[in-house]
Design an enzyme around this catalytic site. Structure first.
Site, PDB file in Angstrom:
ATOM      1  N   HIS A  30      -5.081  -4.022  -2.109  1.00 57.13           N
ATOM      2  CA  HIS A  30      -4.794  -2.988  -3.096  1.00 57.13           C
ATOM      3  C   HIS A  30      -4.674  -3.546  -4.515  1.00 57.13           C
ATOM      4  O   HIS A  30      -4.286  -2.819  -5.437  1.00 57.13           O
ATOM      5  CB  HIS A  30      -3.531  -2.227  -2.710  1.00 57.13           C
ATOM      6  CG  HIS A  30      -3.716  -1.409  -1.473  1.00 57.13           C
ATOM      7  ND1 HIS A  30      -4.193  -0.120  -1.499  1.00 57.13           N
ATOM      8  CD2 HIS A  30      -3.517  -1.707  -0.157  1.00 57.13           C
ATOM      9  CE1 HIS A  30      -4.277   0.350  -0.273  1.00 57.13           C
ATOM     10  NE2 HIS A  30      -3.863  -0.603   0.567  1.00 57.13           N
ATOM     11  N   SER A  43       0.787  -1.226   0.000  1.00 56.72           N
ATOM     12  CA  SER A  43       0.000   0.000   0.000  1.00 56.72           C
ATOM     13  C   SER A  43       0.820   1.277   0.000  1.00 56.72           C
ATOM     14  O   SER A  43       0.319   2.322  -0.404  1.00 56.72           O
ATOM     15  CB  SER A  43      -0.926   0.012   1.217  1.00 56.72           C
ATOM     16  OG  SER A  43      -0.190  -0.039   2.424  1.00 56.72           O
TER      17      SER A  43
END
Length: 374
Positions: free
Chosen positions: A196, A167
């Site tokens: 993500h 991230s």
């Protein structure tokens, strides 16, 4: 009070944080959210015509999932996820609930956890709650990971935890190497957090794990709805045995009021929408390459060409200053400081959306030229 001393210290070191101002409909280019597919523009009105049931969905579950009277929206969403991942799925209230609940349930005194150094704080908290022994290996250093796994007694279960797309740096784990390590050592459980990547990558937005050569070798896949899917909540895609175990042992599942049935149905609609957006994912890749070329002019530390990239400046005060200057030029890109990232790696984190254009990134390039006088 001691709290005041801590706050004063945070202010003096440039690490004091507060919630940013509302920026909806502000006309700013937002490079800080996780709206990777641009789905946040949708509202209930966009789906009510073809989904009248939304108007009668309860706004609250009123209880934990084990007590809630309304179950069909959750079951429908889990069924759709099971079709995508070819295994059962279990819903959680958030990615944080999923990681703390799953890790702490699966790990016991006969388990050793080996986690990447940069896994999310929710995973770290799950490890602490599990009370299992654990070690962390240098980020994406799979030779060191294997060395640690090889040292473990065969009788010990080894829970290996990584993120597919990280991230803060935006780089990816080598899923194929992880699968090879799992195959070599029979006591390994492989846990991959796709927070993500789910929605933003892979055919149909299924993420990086499902794009690997043997996704069935991955024991736990965690995904969230609050990023690319512009909703709320999370899930664990696991075997039926592990799903049943989590329903009975995961404290964040058992003791939390469930997300609203309306939210679960909205997530299901977003999952359906996500599956049709391969063109948007290709555009996101194009923008990612363009952003990498831009940031490379200002930093030699660009470690990613994904939809998450960072301009590492190494100083919290400077990161805040650059963020303010970008805001003055119509761009929101917020500073990331310790403890989110290690001290000395403070940065501006840029997060792309498929709704952006080349012109948006040209504006960023011009803004950075002004800031760095290039």
């Amino acid at each position: 009070m001691e709290y005041s001393k801590t706050l004063d210290s945070l202010r003096s070191t440039g690490n004091f944080r507060k919630c940013p101002d509302d920026r909806l409909d502000s006309g700013l280019i937002d490079l800080s959210s996780n709206d990777y597919l641009g789905l946040s523009k949708y509202c209930l009105n966009d789906f009510v015509k073809d989904n009248q049931s939304l108007l009668t969905m309860p706004m609250t579950s009123v209880a934990s999932r084990l007590l809630s009277a309304c179950q069909k929206p959750y079951e429908a969403l889990e069924t759709r996820l099971s079709e995508i991942f070819h295994r059962p799925a279990l819903l959680f209230n958030s990615g944080y609930h999923a990681n703390t609940g799953v890790v702490s349930a699966l790990a016991d005194r006969d388990t050793v956890i080996v986690a990447d150094k940069l896994v999310h704080a929710s995973i770290i908290d799950g490890i602490i709650l599990s009370r299992a022994k654990f070690q962390r290996f240098p980020h994406n250093d799979f030779a060191e990971l294997e060395r640690l796994v090889a040292q473990m007694p065969a009788a010990k279960r080894v829970l290996v935890i990584v993120e597919s797309r990280y991230s803060m740096d935006g780089d990816a784990a080598d899923i194929e190497t992880l699968i090879a390590i799992k195959r070599k050592y029979g006591n390994v459980l492989l846990y991959v957090d796709e927070a993500h990547s789910f929605g933003a990558e892979g055919q149909g937005g299924r993420g990086l794990s499902m794009s690997s050569s043997a996704p069935e070798e991955i024991d736990v896949i965690i995904g969230t709805f609050g990023k690319a899917l512009a909703s709320y909540g999370a899930f664990a895609a696991v075997s039926q045995e592990i799903k049943d175990y989590l329903i009975n042992k995961s404290r964040s599942f058992i003791f939390s009021t469930a997300i609203s049935p309306l939210q679960a149905e909205w997530s299901r609609l977003m999952v359906e929408k996500m599956a049709t957006m391969d063109a948007e994912r290709e555009h996101l890749k194009h923008l990612s390459g363009k952003l990498h070329d831009i940031l490379a002019k200002y930093s030699a530390d660009c470690c990613s060409d994904s939809h998450i990239q960072a301009l590492i400046v190494g100083d919290p005060t400077l990161a805040v200053e650059i963020s303010h200057k970008l805001r003055e030029q119509g761009i929101v890109a917020l500073p990331i400081r310790t403890p989110t990232v290690p001290a000395g790696t403070e940065r501006i984190r840029f997060s792309l959306s498929a709704s952006m254009t080349d012109a948006d990134l040209d504006k960023l390039d011009n803004a950075l030229k002004c800031i760095f006088k290039k």
